[in-house]
Each structure stands twice: as C-alpha cells, then as structure tokens.
Design a protein around this motif. Sequence first.
Motif, PDB file in Angstrom:
ATOM      1  N   UNK A   1     -31.341 -98.695  74.791  1.00  0.00           N
ATOM      2  CA  UNK A   1     -30.663 -99.973  75.002  1.00  0.00           C
ATOM      3  C   UNK A   1     -31.280-101.060  74.126  1.00  0.00           C
ATOM      4  N   UNK A   2     -32.603-101.018  73.995  1.00  0.00           N
ATOM      5  CA  UNK A   2     -33.278-102.005  73.142  1.00  0.00           C
ATOM      6  C   UNK A   2     -32.815-101.863  71.697  1.00  0.00           C
ATOM      7  N   UNK A   3     -32.630-100.614  71.255  1.00  0.00           N
ATOM      8  CA  UNK A   3     -32.158-100.380  69.891  1.00  0.00           C
ATOM      9  C   UNK A   3     -30.738-100.912  69.718  1.00  0.00           C
ATOM     10  N   UNK A   4     -29.902-100.684  70.749  1.00  0.00           N
ATOM     11  CA  UNK A   4     -28.532-101.196  70.693  1.00  0.00           C
ATOM     12  C   UNK A   4     -28.542-102.720  70.645  1.00  0.00           C
ATOM     13  N   UNK A   5     -29.439-103.324  71.422  1.00  0.00           N
ATOM     14  CA  UNK A   5     -29.559-104.785  71.393  1.00  0.00           C
ATOM     15  C   UNK A   5     -29.899-105.280  69.986  1.00  0.00           C
ATOM     16  N   UNK A   6     -30.807-104.579  69.322  1.00  0.00           N
ATOM     17  CA  UNK A   6     -31.147-104.946  67.942  1.00  0.00           C
ATOM     18  C   UNK A   6     -29.914-104.892  67.046  1.00  0.00           C
ATOM     19  N   UNK A   7     -29.127-103.831  67.229  1.00  0.00           N
ATOM     20  CA  UNK A   7     -27.911-103.683  66.414  1.00  0.00           C
ATOM     21  C   UNK A   7     -26.940-104.830  66.674  1.00  0.00           C
ATOM     22  N   UNK A   8     -26.857-105.231  67.944  1.00  0.00           N
ATOM     23  CA  UNK A   8     -25.953-106.325  68.285  1.00  0.00           C
ATOM     24  C   UNK A   8     -26.432-107.631  67.642  1.00  0.00           C
ATOM     25  N   UNK A   9     -27.754-107.876  67.712  1.00  0.00           N
ATOM     26  CA  UNK A   9     -28.301-109.076  67.074  1.00  0.00           C
ATOM     27  C   UNK A   9     -27.982-109.078  65.586  1.00  0.00           C
ATOM     28  N   UNK A  10     -28.152-107.906  64.987  1.00  0.00           N
ATOM     29  CA  UNK A  10     -27.866-107.736  63.559  1.00  0.00           C
ATOM     30  C   UNK A  10     -26.385-108.034  63.270  1.00  0.00           C
ATOM     31  N   UNK A  11     -25.510-107.488  64.133  1.00  0.00           N
ATOM     32  CA  UNK A  11     -24.070-107.694  63.949  1.00  0.00           C
ATOM     33  C   UNK A  11     -23.708-109.173  64.116  1.00  0.00           C
ATOM     34  N   UNK A  12     -24.347-109.834  65.071  1.00  0.00           N
ATOM     35  CA  UNK A  12     -24.082-111.268  65.275  1.00  0.00           C
ATOM     36  C   UNK A  12     -24.530-112.065  64.042  1.00  0.00           C
ATOM     37  N   UNK A  13     -25.651-111.646  63.466  1.00  0.00           N
ATOM     38  CA  UNK A  13     -26.125-112.302  62.247  1.00  0.00           C
ATOM     39  C   UNK A  13     -25.119-112.123  61.126  1.00  0.00           C
ATOM     40  N   UNK A  14     -24.612-110.895  61.016  1.00  0.00           N
ATOM     41  CA  UNK A  14     -23.628-110.623  59.958  1.00  0.00           C
ATOM     42  C   UNK A  14     -22.335-111.385  60.208  1.00  0.00           C
ATOM     43  N   UNK A  15     -22.015-111.577  61.481  1.00  0.00           N
ATOM     44  CA  UNK A  15     -20.816-112.346  61.823  1.00  0.00           C
ATOM     45  C   UNK A  15     -20.967-113.786  61.328  1.00  0.00           C
ATOM     46  N   UNK A  16     -22.162-114.349  61.510  1.00  0.00           N
ATOM     47  CA  UNK A  16     -22.430-115.705  61.035  1.00  0.00           C
ATOM     48  C   UNK A  16     -22.311-115.791  59.514  1.00  0.00           C
ATOM     49  N   UNK A  17     -22.698-114.706  58.843  1.00  0.00           N
ATOM     50  CA  UNK A  17     -22.646-114.671  57.378  1.00  0.00           C
ATOM     51  C   UNK A  17     -21.276-114.242  56.871  1.00  0.00           C
ATOM     52  N   UNK A  18     -20.355-114.010  57.806  1.00  0.00           N
ATOM     53  CA  UNK A  18     -19.007-113.555  57.444  1.00  0.00           C
ATOM     54  C   UNK A  18     -18.988-112.209  56.750  1.00  0.00           C
ATOM     55  N   UNK A  19     -19.927-111.352  57.078  1.00  0.00           N
ATOM     56  CA  UNK A  19     -19.876-110.007  56.509  1.00  0.00           C
ATOM     57  C   UNK A  19     -19.626-108.969  57.601  1.00  0.00           C
TER      58      UNK A  19
END
Length: 151
Positions: free
Chosen positions: A76-94
Amino acid sequence: MSVHKAQAERMDRDRYAELRGILEGRRREIVSAVQDKIRDVRSEGANNPTHGVLDAAETSEADIQDDIEFALIQMKAETLNKIEEALRRLEENTFGYCFECGEEISERRLRALPFAVRCKDCEEAREVAQQRERVVAQRRGAASLFMDMSS
Ligand SMILES: [Zn+2]
C-alpha cells in the motif's frame, strides 16, 4: 517540451478535476485502510491480556500473520508513492496521456488502471508485437536446434 505545452493547453478543467478526483479517491482509500489496520493491531494488543503467553505454534502463526500484514502495508505504501507521483505528473500536465501516441487516455481506463501509461490501442498493439516477438524467438530457437542436430 513543446508537446507538453500543447497538452497543457488541451487539458480542460473538467478532465483535470476528474483525474485528480480518481487519484485522490485512491489515496484516501489506501490511507484509511492503513489507519484501520494500525488501529486493529493496537486494540488487539490492548484487549488481549493473554498476549505474551502464546505457545510456540501460536507465536509462529502470529509472526506469519504479522509478516503478511507488513507486506500488505508495504504494498500500500508503494501504491501511495505511485499516486503521489501521478499527482505530480498531473500538475505538470504529463499525466493521463499515452506514452506512445500522446493521445489522452480515456477516463474509464484510468479509473480502472490509474497508472496506465498507454492508451488502449497502443497497449493492445504492444501486446500483439510482444506476442509476435515471442513466436519469432521460438521459431528461431527451434531452427537453431534443428541446425545443431543436422551438423
Ligand atoms: Zn496511444
């Protein structure tokens, strides 16, 4: 970077809100599951006066259970990291664009697979290509085996 700029202009606010909602919903689910689990472990320890007098078999069973739960929390912690990463990419529009063709990945697909990096078409094309490569490799393997036998 010009591609990303074009994507930034194309990303409309509805889609952005929708994708953000998907990711944040996932994050909330995981965080509350982990918190529940931690609360369970604590209340179990508090309500269990026999704790500490388990026999050897019970102890090792409890250890295995602890290991499984630890592994689950780690996943779950790894999935959370992936979600944080995805949210970051969302902010960058990628986030939410196909890695191969640059088209938008459908919301339906992202809802089922929030970390998908290819659209459905490209993913399918890739699977077909991989399948073909495997078949070619097998044939090549069989051919060289035949050559070895005949020499
Ligand atoms: Zn694609």
